[in-house]
Design a protein around this motif. Sequence first.
Motif, PDB file in Angstrom:
ATOM      1  N   TYR A 151       0.832  -1.199   0.000  1.00  0.00           N
ATOM      2  CA  TYR A 151       0.000   0.000   0.000  1.00  0.00           C
ATOM      3  C   TYR A 151       0.873   1.258   0.000  1.00  0.00           C
ATOM      4  CZ  TYR A 151      -3.346   3.524   1.660  1.00  0.00           C
ATOM      5  OH  TYR A 151      -4.115   4.658   1.793  1.00  0.00           O
ATOM      6  N   ASN A 182      -4.939  -4.955  -4.984  1.00  0.00           N
ATOM      7  CA  ASN A 182      -5.888  -4.006  -4.402  1.00  0.00           C
ATOM      8  C   ASN A 182      -5.188  -2.976  -3.515  1.00  0.00           C
ATOM      9  OD1 ASN A 182      -7.961  -5.376  -5.668  1.00  0.00           O
ATOM     10  ND2 ASN A 182      -8.648  -6.454  -3.838  1.00  0.00           N
ATOM     11  N   ALA A 183      -4.256  -3.441  -2.699  1.00  0.00           N
ATOM     12  CA  ALA A 183      -3.530  -2.529  -1.810  1.00  0.00           C
ATOM     13  C   ALA A 183      -2.752  -1.501  -2.612  1.00  0.00           C
ATOM     14  CB  ALA A 183      -2.595  -3.324  -0.904  1.00  0.00           C
ATOM     15  N   GLU A 185      -3.337  -0.392  -5.714  1.00  0.00           N
ATOM     16  CA  GLU A 185      -4.251   0.561  -6.347  1.00  0.00           C
ATOM     17  C   GLU A 185      -4.832   1.529  -5.325  1.00  0.00           C
ATOM     18  OE1 GLU A 185      -6.991   2.677  -8.715  1.00  0.00           O
ATOM     19  OE2 GLU A 185      -5.063   1.721  -9.115  1.00  0.00           O
ATOM     20  N   LEU A 186      -5.205   1.027  -4.161  1.00  0.00           N
ATOM     21  CA  LEU A 186      -5.752   1.907  -3.128  1.00  0.00           C
ATOM     22  C   LEU A 186      -4.720   2.927  -2.659  1.00  0.00           C
ATOM     23  CD1 LEU A 186      -7.827  -0.657  -1.024  1.00  0.00           C
ATOM     24  CD2 LEU A 186      -8.715   1.119  -2.550  1.00  0.00           C
ATOM     25  N   LYS A 189      -4.400   5.467  -5.506  1.00  0.00           N
ATOM     26  CA  LYS A 189      -5.620   6.282  -5.619  1.00  0.00           C
ATOM     27  C   LYS A 189      -5.751   7.274  -4.457  1.00  0.00           C
ATOM     28  CE  LYS A 189      -9.224   4.283  -7.353  1.00  0.00           C
ATOM     29  NZ  LYS A 189     -10.416   3.413  -7.545  1.00  0.00           N
ATOM     30  N   SER A 190      -5.137   6.961  -3.330  1.00  0.00           N
ATOM     31  CA  SER A 190      -5.223   7.855  -2.177  1.00  0.00           C
ATOM     32  C   SER A 190      -4.517   9.185  -2.433  1.00  0.00           C
ATOM     33  CB  SER A 190      -4.635   7.186  -0.930  1.00  0.00           C
ATOM     34  OG  SER A 190      -3.221   7.107  -1.003  1.00  0.00           O
ATOM     35  N   PRO A 335      -6.086   1.079   5.417  1.00  0.00           N
ATOM     36  CA  PRO A 335      -6.270   1.152   3.966  1.00  0.00           C
ATOM     37  C   PRO A 335      -7.543   0.508   3.434  1.00  0.00           C
ATOM     38  CG  PRO A 335      -4.011   0.581   4.490  1.00  0.00           C
ATOM     39  CD  PRO A 335      -4.779   0.521   5.774  1.00  0.00           C
ATOM     40  N   PHE A 336      -8.018  -0.551   4.104  1.00  0.00           N
ATOM     41  CA  PHE A 336      -9.178  -1.280   3.590  1.00  0.00           C
ATOM     42  C   PHE A 336     -10.472  -0.956   4.344  1.00  0.00           C
ATOM     43  CE2 PHE A 336      -5.651  -3.768   1.969  1.00  0.00           C
ATOM     44  CZ  PHE A 336      -6.074  -4.077   0.682  1.00  0.00           C
ATOM     45  N   LEU A 340     -15.807  -0.020   0.520  1.00  0.00           N
ATOM     46  CA  LEU A 340     -14.881  -0.434  -0.526  1.00  0.00           C
ATOM     47  C   LEU A 340     -15.652  -1.229  -1.566  1.00  0.00           C
ATOM     48  CD1 LEU A 340     -11.818  -0.382  -1.240  1.00  0.00           C
ATOM     49  CD2 LEU A 340     -11.683  -2.658  -0.229  1.00  0.00           C
ATOM     50  N   VAL A 367     -10.487  -4.282  -6.774  1.00  0.00           N
ATOM     51  CA  VAL A 367     -11.189  -3.053  -6.417  1.00  0.00           C
ATOM     52  C   VAL A 367     -11.361  -2.135  -7.634  1.00  0.00           C
ATOM     53  CG1 VAL A 367     -10.373  -3.102  -4.033  1.00  0.00           C
ATOM     54  CG2 VAL A 367      -9.027  -1.876  -5.778  1.00  0.00           C
TER      55      VAL A 367
END
Length: 376
Positions: A151, A182-183, A185-186, A189-190, A335-336, A340, A367
């Motif tokens: 992440y 997913n981590a 991308e998150l 995206k943050s 993060p999750f 979501l 995600v």
Amino acid sequence: MTIVLILTGCSQPGAGNKTASTDQTGEAAASSDTNAPGTGGSAVGFIFVGTKDDYGYNQAAYLGSVGVEKAFPNMKVLRAENVPETAEAERVMEQMIKDGAKVIFPTSYGHLDPALNVAKRHPDVVFFHQGGLKNADNLGTYFGTIWEPVYLAGIAAGKMSKTGKLGYIVSVPIPQVLLNVNAFELGAKSVNPNATTSVVFTGSWCDPGQQANAANSLIDNGADVLSQHQDCTKTVIETAERRGMMTVGYHADASSLAPKGWIVGSVWNWSDLYVDMVKTAVDGNFKGSKYDGKYRGTLKDNIVQMTGFGAGVPDDVKQFDEQKKEELLNGTLQPFKGPLKDQAGNVQIKEGETPTVEQLEATNYLVEGVIGNIPK
């Protein structure tokens, strides 16, 4: 496929036919319970699905085995490279047991079922499986919340990318792989709400030809930062470097391969954990220990780590990432935490909910923001 079996170290002097345990200083001590899992034995075995110098998964595990070798100088360390995830893994483990191993580390995801079969036949041997989701009376699993540094790496990638298009080359759609995508991308995206991550499944843990094709295809389609969930990482990193793109590493520090494009990496720090697991087993304390089920180390435990940042990463990006790392460590960043949604817009984690590690390890979706389909 060639299997390389390497024997290093030496057996305990004077052990003969006696059952003995070895403490961390390497001194032999008589064991009163010769039937307890993990007592005695003059060897510990490690099996790897690839080579010890793959700049990735197997290299990280090999370095952990070196830590065991240093901590137990009187114990034989048996290593086998290029062990496939088939019945061949059973044969290799059986041979290690014949050679005196009372503790065995099957380190690849697909080594689990073979290890369970061998464990059933040898209740006096302790098995520590890396990344597994099943255990037995004498087999525990261990892993780490590697998605935490992934992440953070996604944050750095999102800040460094000029196109907002990231590429992720992965093997097969098991939960750990999907969770890392997913981590990443998150994280991206943050810091860049428009960031996307295009994922390519190679169907293999290490196929340099497929990796090169995937890397070139992603770059041709605009990705300027590549990451991966592959066992061997060299090809993807070198391809990106050759084409002037940036790289986020995984499993082991491969920054030497990308002096210009390296951003950061998410890596394992197995040595101290391996040493403690071996000591627990040879002392006869596996049952009831934290290792006899599913053990998961964390960023706080130092089981998973960030590498150093690359030379081209600005100080403000480093400082921001370090700040987010501190928030992860103190629990203020989750993060999750929901809501979501997955690619189809379905809510996978409800608003305000924070999933457990067990829930995350059951991830079966990608995600929003991830481009690419999960193979059926």
